[in-house]
Design a protein around this motif. Structure first.
Motif, mmCIF file in Angstrom:
data_model
loop_
_atom_site.group_PDB
_atom_site.id
_atom_site.type_symbol
_atom_site.label_atom_id
_atom_site.label_comp_id
_atom_site.label_asym_id
_atom_site.label_seq_id
_atom_site.Cartn_x
_atom_site.Cartn_y
_atom_site.Cartn_z
ATOM 1 N N LEU A 1 0.745 -1.373 -0.120
ATOM 2 C CA LEU A 1 0.106 0.119 0.110
ATOM 3 C C LEU A 1 0.750 1.220 -0.029
ATOM 4 N N ALA A 2 1.863 1.278 0.905
ATOM 5 C CA ALA A 2 2.623 2.426 0.886
ATOM 6 C C ALA A 2 3.473 2.657 -0.544
ATOM 7 N N TRP A 3 3.935 1.593 -0.903
ATOM 8 C CA TRP A 3 4.723 1.642 -2.268
ATOM 9 C C TRP A 3 3.618 2.167 -3.443
ATOM 10 N N SER A 4 2.721 1.649 -3.528
ATOM 11 C CA SER A 4 1.592 2.137 -4.443
ATOM 12 C C SER A 4 1.355 3.443 -4.135
ATOM 13 N N ALA A 5 1.029 4.069 -2.790
ATOM 14 C CA ALA A 5 0.838 5.562 -2.555
ATOM 15 C C ALA A 5 2.369 6.257 -3.250
ATOM 16 N N TYR A 6 3.241 5.761 -3.115
ATOM 17 C CA TYR A 6 4.304 6.489 -3.180
ATOM 18 C C TYR A 6 4.544 6.717 -4.671
ATOM 19 N N ILE A 7 4.136 5.575 -5.569
ATOM 20 C CA ILE A 7 4.290 5.833 -6.990
ATOM 21 C C ILE A 7 3.287 6.646 -7.279
ATOM 22 N N ILE A 8 1.846 6.866 -6.995
ATOM 23 C CA ILE A 8 1.015 8.056 -7.330
ATOM 24 C C ILE A 8 1.489 9.230 -6.874
ATOM 25 N N TRP A 9 2.135 9.412 -5.826
ATOM 26 C CA TRP A 9 2.688 10.645 -5.334
ATOM 27 C C TRP A 9 3.601 11.172 -6.145
#
Length: 157
Positions: A56-64
């Motif tokens: 989840l954190a990695w996914s959020a990082y990609i989006i950011w």
């Protein structure tokens, strides 16, 4: 300079730590519940959720990183935050309220928030969406397990 992955990871860790406010009686209540016979993997559940939260954190990082600071990105970050809060609150609220039904509802809600998030981020990054798949696959298993436990523990619905 603080990197975005540090902020995202830090927020995720702080929420996870803040959500673990179980008293000894809460733990006793949860530990005494009857479980389905097929639940042989309970010891692995903390590792599974750790992996899911990393995804989840990695996914959020990609989006950011794909579009930092825009209103849309901030709104999506808010949905990631909502998803983590809902997920972390599952155990705490279920145990505090002594209600497997509450756990089932929170588990189901988390799945639908994750599904909405996966649909929302797909247009920005297929990798961010792929990283949500572990949540989307595991969440129904946890929710189904909690739902099943309601029938095994009718006094704790």
């Amino acid at each position: 300079m603080i990197k975005s992955w540090m902020v995202i990871g830090g927020v995720a860790i702080l929420i996870a730590m803040g959500g673990s406010w179980l008293s000894p009686s809460d733990r006793q209540w949860f530990n005494r519940l009857k479980r389905p016979q097929w639940l042989t993997f309970e010891g692995a559940i903390p590792l599974i959720w750790t992996f899911i939260f990393i995804c989840l954190a990695w996914s959020a990082y990609i989006i950011w990183e794909g579009n930092p600071g825009t209103t849309t990105t901030w709104l999506i970050m808010g949905v990631y935050l909502l998803l983590e809060i809902a997920t972390i609150s599952y155990t705490s609220l279920m145990c505090k309220l002594r209600s497997l039904q509450v756990g089932t509802i929170i588990g189901g809600t988390g799945f639908f928030v994750a599904l909405f998030l996966a649909i929302a981020v797909y247009r920005f990054s297929s990798w961010a969406t792929i990283l949500l798949l572990p949540y989307l696959l595991w969440s129904p298993i946890g929710t189904y397990t909690t739902w099943t436990m309601m029938f095994l523990n009718p006094d704790d619905v």
